[in-house]
Design a protein around this motif. Structure first.
Motif, short mmCIF file in Angstrom:
data_model
loop_
_atom_site.label_atom_id
_atom_site.label_comp_id
_atom_site.label_asym_id
_atom_site.label_seq_id
_atom_site.Cartn_x
_atom_site.Cartn_y
_atom_site.Cartn_z
N PHE A 149 -4.28 -20.38 139.28
CA PHE A 149 -4.80 -20.79 137.99
C PHE A 149 -3.69 -21.51 137.20
CE2 PHE A 149 -8.57 -17.74 136.90
CZ PHE A 149 -9.28 -18.25 137.98
N TYR A 150 -4.11 -22.36 136.30
CA TYR A 150 -3.27 -22.96 135.26
C TYR A 150 -2.38 -24.12 135.74
CZ TYR A 150 -4.60 -18.53 133.12
OH TYR A 150 -5.30 -17.45 132.66
N GLN A 151 -2.27 -25.13 134.85
CA GLN A 151 -1.32 -26.22 135.07
C GLN A 151 0.10 -25.74 134.79
OE1 GLN A 151 -2.66 -29.41 132.50
NE2 GLN A 151 -3.86 -30.33 134.15
N ASP A 152 0.22 -24.81 133.87
CA ASP A 152 1.53 -24.26 133.48
C ASP A 152 1.48 -22.74 133.68
OD1 ASP A 152 4.05 -23.88 132.39
OD2 ASP A 152 3.31 -23.85 130.32
N PRO A 153 1.55 -22.28 134.94
CA PRO A 153 1.34 -20.86 135.22
C PRO A 153 2.56 -20.01 134.89
CG PRO A 153 1.82 -22.01 137.24
CD PRO A 153 1.75 -23.07 136.18
N PRO A 154 2.34 -18.81 134.36
CA PRO A 154 3.45 -17.90 134.14
C PRO A 154 3.78 -17.13 135.42
CG PRO A 154 1.44 -16.90 133.34
CD PRO A 154 1.07 -18.28 133.85
N GLN A 155 4.99 -16.59 135.49
CA GLN A 155 5.33 -15.66 136.56
C GLN A 155 5.13 -14.26 136.02
OE1 GLN A 155 9.37 -15.81 138.07
NE2 GLN A 155 9.15 -13.86 139.12
N ILE A 156 4.12 -13.57 136.53
CA ILE A 156 3.81 -12.22 136.05
C ILE A 156 4.75 -11.23 136.72
CG2 ILE A 156 2.04 -10.44 135.88
CD1 ILE A 156 1.49 -12.96 134.19
N VAL A 157 5.40 -10.40 135.91
CA VAL A 157 6.40 -9.48 136.47
C VAL A 157 6.14 -8.02 136.14
CG1 VAL A 157 8.18 -11.27 136.42
CG2 VAL A 157 7.94 -9.73 134.45
N GLN A 158 5.22 -7.75 135.21
CA GLN A 158 5.01 -6.36 134.80
C GLN A 158 3.61 -6.20 134.22
OE1 GLN A 158 8.12 -4.99 132.23
NE2 GLN A 158 7.24 -2.98 131.88
N VAL A 166 -10.02 -24.61 128.46
CA VAL A 166 -10.15 -23.39 127.66
C VAL A 166 -9.24 -22.30 128.21
CG1 VAL A 166 -11.74 -21.54 127.01
CG2 VAL A 166 -12.48 -23.92 126.86
N LEU A 167 -9.24 -22.11 129.53
CA LEU A 167 -8.39 -21.09 130.14
C LEU A 167 -6.92 -21.33 129.82
CD1 LEU A 167 -10.95 -20.13 131.65
CD2 LEU A 167 -9.55 -19.94 133.70
N GLU A 168 -6.50 -22.60 129.90
CA GLU A 168 -5.10 -22.93 129.62
C GLU A 168 -4.73 -22.62 128.18
OE1 GLU A 168 -1.65 -24.16 131.56
OE2 GLU A 168 -3.60 -24.60 132.46
N SER A 169 -5.62 -22.97 127.25
CA SER A 169 -5.35 -22.72 125.83
C SER A 169 -5.34 -21.24 125.52
CB SER A 169 -6.40 -23.43 124.97
OG SER A 169 -6.29 -24.83 125.08
N MET A 170 -6.27 -20.49 126.13
CA MET A 170 -6.29 -19.04 125.92
C MET A 170 -5.02 -18.40 126.48
SD MET A 170 -8.95 -18.20 124.16
CE MET A 170 -9.10 -16.44 124.41
N LYS A 171 -4.57 -18.90 127.63
CA LYS A 171 -3.33 -18.37 128.22
C LYS A 171 -2.14 -18.62 127.30
CE LYS A 171 -1.04 -20.79 130.79
NZ LYS A 171 0.08 -21.75 130.63
N HIS A 172 -2.06 -19.81 126.72
CA HIS A 172 -0.98 -20.12 125.79
C HIS A 172 -0.98 -19.16 124.61
CE1 HIS A 172 0.53 -23.56 127.84
NE2 HIS A 172 -0.48 -24.37 127.58
N ARG A 173 -2.17 -18.70 124.23
CA ARG A 173 -2.31 -17.79 123.09
C ARG A 173 -2.23 -16.33 123.50
NH1 ARG A 173 -4.85 -22.51 121.82
NH2 ARG A 173 -5.08 -23.09 119.60
#
Length: 440
Positions: A26-35, A377-384
């Motif tokens: 998912f996402y153009q700018d994906p986070p690295q989930i660590v916890q 929408v998913l990208e914007s929600m992720k940013h928030r």
């Protein structure tokens, strides 16, 4: 960035170098989930996200729930693995508890494995062994797994990867069509099933259905539909397999989604939420049907002590925290909130679901833009700070399948943020006319 984390760019680089190209994210700018902690996830920078997808209905009891992980760790320190050829206690306790407290109807005997795909594969094999028939029935746009038989009964084109799937599958229309009234679509589905059974009913071993289609777009049939399906199948000696991989263990406001329809399937499959992140799958049936599966079989890791002990802790927590009732209550609030947004934002074409398995379908009026808007929408929600899923045939359905422990105020806050995002995300006339305005 924390010095021990390589960061999203490096993770993506290694995925590209060492993974198969079929693996997406998912996402153009994906986070690295660590916890993770209950309804929260944390990335490599320390940013928190409220998780409204729960790993596609997996962590129903929350991430790293200490009431569950304590039992997992305790079992790990005592006995981690033996396999089914040795006698261990956790798996028989789990099977007994499922039979006595949760499985619908006369379902009693359970075979443990490791995933939903394995559970469905085993259920299909069981149906063939019991009926001595080869063919299967399935609904269009269902998703049942990525093994050979389960991919064969999967009706989602994007997940039918193998070009040489089992040909002994007949698909009938699902009880939904965006161009039709829901009741009419359900009656069309029943008519198609009746016709197929009249033509060659004695060739089918089973019909496999999701009580609520997940990846197909959170599709909920009318309450009468599966009762009619079961009655028709019974006339021809065809078994009904309920795929409860996504819907099981409180997700829909009942322990199993089939409980909404007041019928018991012949075989039920389970996975995902049962382990709350620890791999476990299972299929269960009656004494009579189970008796047909008498040739030697096993699952190396199925029902291992750690997974079984974890599943017992999951069931304890679901009961103690009354998560089934909580799912029904919070799901009602979530649907009401999304329907209120639907009145305000015409781009929300439909809101549907049961319990905390809810979909909001987005429709811009131009089919070519719907999936891109959903990604936007998913990208914007992720940013928030909110993680939401997506599914549907056109990949244009926002999927809300959060942990069942989600605080009520988090739902209201998420809805407020979604309101803002929808106001900003809708395409302008200029963007509609330019490919440059579309997200990939």
């Amino acid at each position: 960035m924390h010095p021990t984390y390589i960061g999203p760019d490096k993770v993506l680089e290694k995925r590209k170098q060492y993974f198969f190209p079929c693996t997406h994210h998912f996402y153009q700018d994906p986070p690295q989930i660590v916890q993770g902690s209950m309804h929260k996830l944390i990335d490599h920078t320390g940013k928190e996200y409220t998780d409204f997808f729960a790993g596609v209905s997996v962590v129903a009891c929350g991430h790293c729930n200490e009431h569950i992980t304590t039992k997992t760790i305790e079992q790990l320190t005592k006995l981690q693995h033996t396999t089914t050829i040795y006698l261990t206690e956790p798996m028989v306790e789990l099977a007994e508890r499922l039979a006595n407290d949760y499985l619908p109807g006369e379902l009693k005997r359970t075979f443990f494995c490791n995933s939903g795909s394995e559970a469905n594969e085993g259920a299909l094999l069981l149906a063939r062994l019991h009926t001595k028939r080869k063919d299967f029935l399935a609904l269009e746009y269902g998703l049942h797994g990525r093994t050979f038989l389960t991919m064969g009964v999967t009706g989602m084109p994007m997940w039918r990867t193998d070009d040489y799937l089992d040909p002994h599958v007949t698909f009938i229309p699902r009880p939904y069509d965006e161009e039709m009234d829901t009741e009419d679509a359900a009656h069309r589905s029943i008519a198609a099933l009746r016709q197929v059974l009249a033509e060659k009913g004695d060739t089918f071993a089973a019909m496999i259905v999701e009580p609520i289609q997940g990846n197909g777009g959170i599709i909920v049939p009318p309450d009468w539909y599966l009762r009619e399906v079961k009655a028709l199948l019974s006339e021809y000696g065809v078994l009904l397999i309920a795929d409860e991989i996504q819907t099981g263990f409180g997700r829909t406001g009942r322990m199993f989604a089939m409980d909404h329809y007041e019928i018991a399937p012949d075989i039920i499959t389970m996975a995902k939420a049962l382990g709350n992140g620890v791999p476990i799958g299972a299929f269960a049936t009656t004494d009579a049907i189970a008796a047909s599966f008498n040739r030697p079989s096993a699952s190396t890791f199925g029902g291992n002590p750690v997974s079984a002990a974890t599943a017992m802790a999951v069931l304890d927590y679901i009961e103690q925290e009354q998560l089934v009732a909580r799912s029904a209550e919070l799901g009602g609030q979530l649907k009401d909130g999304l329907r209120a947004l639907q009145v305000k934002h015409s781009v929300i074409a439909d809101v549907r679901g049961k319990g905390l398995m809810v979909g909001a379908e987005l429709n811009t009026g131009e089919a070519s833009l719907n999936a891109a808007l959903t990604d936007r929408v998913l990208e914007s929600m992720k940013h928030r700070g909110y993680l939401i899923g997506k599914n549907g045939v056109g990949r244009n359905v926002l999927a809300f399948q959060p942990p069942l422990i989600m605080p009520e105020d988090e739902i209201q806050t998420m809805l407020s943020v979604l309101d803002e995002v929808l106001s900003e995300a809708v395409y302008t006339d200029e963007e509609r006319g330019s490919k440059d305005g579309r997200d990939s």
